[in-house]
Design a protein around this motif. Sequence first.
Motif, short mmCIF file in Angstrom:
data_model
loop_
_atom_site.label_atom_id
_atom_site.label_comp_id
_atom_site.label_asym_id
_atom_site.label_seq_id
_atom_site.Cartn_x
_atom_site.Cartn_y
_atom_site.Cartn_z
N PRO A 91 0.81 -1.22 0.00
CA PRO A 91 0.00 0.00 0.00
C PRO A 91 0.84 1.27 0.00
N ASN A 110 0.49 6.66 0.27
CA ASN A 110 -0.39 5.62 0.80
C ASN A 110 -1.52 5.44 -0.21
N SER A 112 -3.90 3.32 -0.20
CA SER A 112 -5.17 2.89 0.37
C SER A 112 -6.07 4.11 0.61
N ALA A 113 -7.33 3.98 0.26
CA ALA A 113 -8.30 5.05 0.49
C ALA A 113 -9.04 4.85 1.81
N THR A 114 -8.77 3.74 2.47
CA THR A 114 -9.54 3.40 3.66
C THR A 114 -8.71 3.23 4.94
N SER A 115 -7.38 3.28 4.82
CA SER A 115 -6.54 3.03 6.00
C SER A 115 -5.36 4.00 6.08
N ASN A 116 -5.12 4.52 7.28
CA ASN A 116 -3.90 5.27 7.57
C ASN A 116 -2.81 4.27 7.96
N ALA A 143 -4.47 7.95 4.62
CA ALA A 143 -5.08 7.31 3.46
C ALA A 143 -5.09 8.26 2.27
N GLY A 144 -4.54 7.80 1.14
CA GLY A 144 -4.51 8.60 -0.08
C GLY A 144 -3.50 9.72 -0.08
N THR A 179 -1.75 -0.35 10.79
CA THR A 179 -2.77 0.12 9.85
C THR A 179 -4.05 0.44 10.62
N VAL A 182 -9.90 4.14 8.34
CA VAL A 182 -10.47 5.49 8.33
C VAL A 182 -11.98 5.35 8.48
#
Length: 207
Positions: A91, A110, A112-116, A143-144, A179, A182
Amino acid sequence: MKLLVQKLAAASAILAFAFNAHAAIGSASAADVTLDGQAADAFAYEAGWNPHAGPNGDTSGFGTAFDGTGTESFSLLDKYDHDEGFANLGPLTFTFSETTGNNGLWTVTNTSATSNITLDLVFAIHAGNQGGAWLFDNQTVLAGQTLQGDWEILWTVGQGQGNSPDFSNLTLFSRDVVTTPVPEPGTYAMLLAGLAVTAVVRRRRKS
């Protein structure tokens, strides 16, 4: 007298070695690599060390300095050299560029759009048969998010000759990767609604 001369010669050799060892590092420090406008938290250097070596990289140049226990708890994250770019399999993806042979830019994204993601990130460069490693401790990439940084090689070649070597390769290592999901937009909406209801109840009680 002969014994005194021998002791003085030995002391001079030790002093010369200490001076040359320091000179070989030049002015390299934790400030030579940045990410998101912040300098690295720690720096380690070792002559003759190539962090790129082996399929899993070589952490021996910083394992003790950054871990404190002598154990090598860092894992290979990704590699880069002039012939082969990053694998970018996870990621976290990376870019790397050179402005000159010994400085340039880099980024970490990062995807991933759903996880920091929070981790201990090590940025390790091999140049001039020497290795330097920079630790970004407890670094968070939302995320992102894309974080940009710069890098510079400031150690010198040989015994304090004053010229910095050109970049050879880059190796990235990680430790303590965490992880964190979000919250979904609906969660925020419910939270705001709950706060609004609480505010109304408080006003009524005051009335």
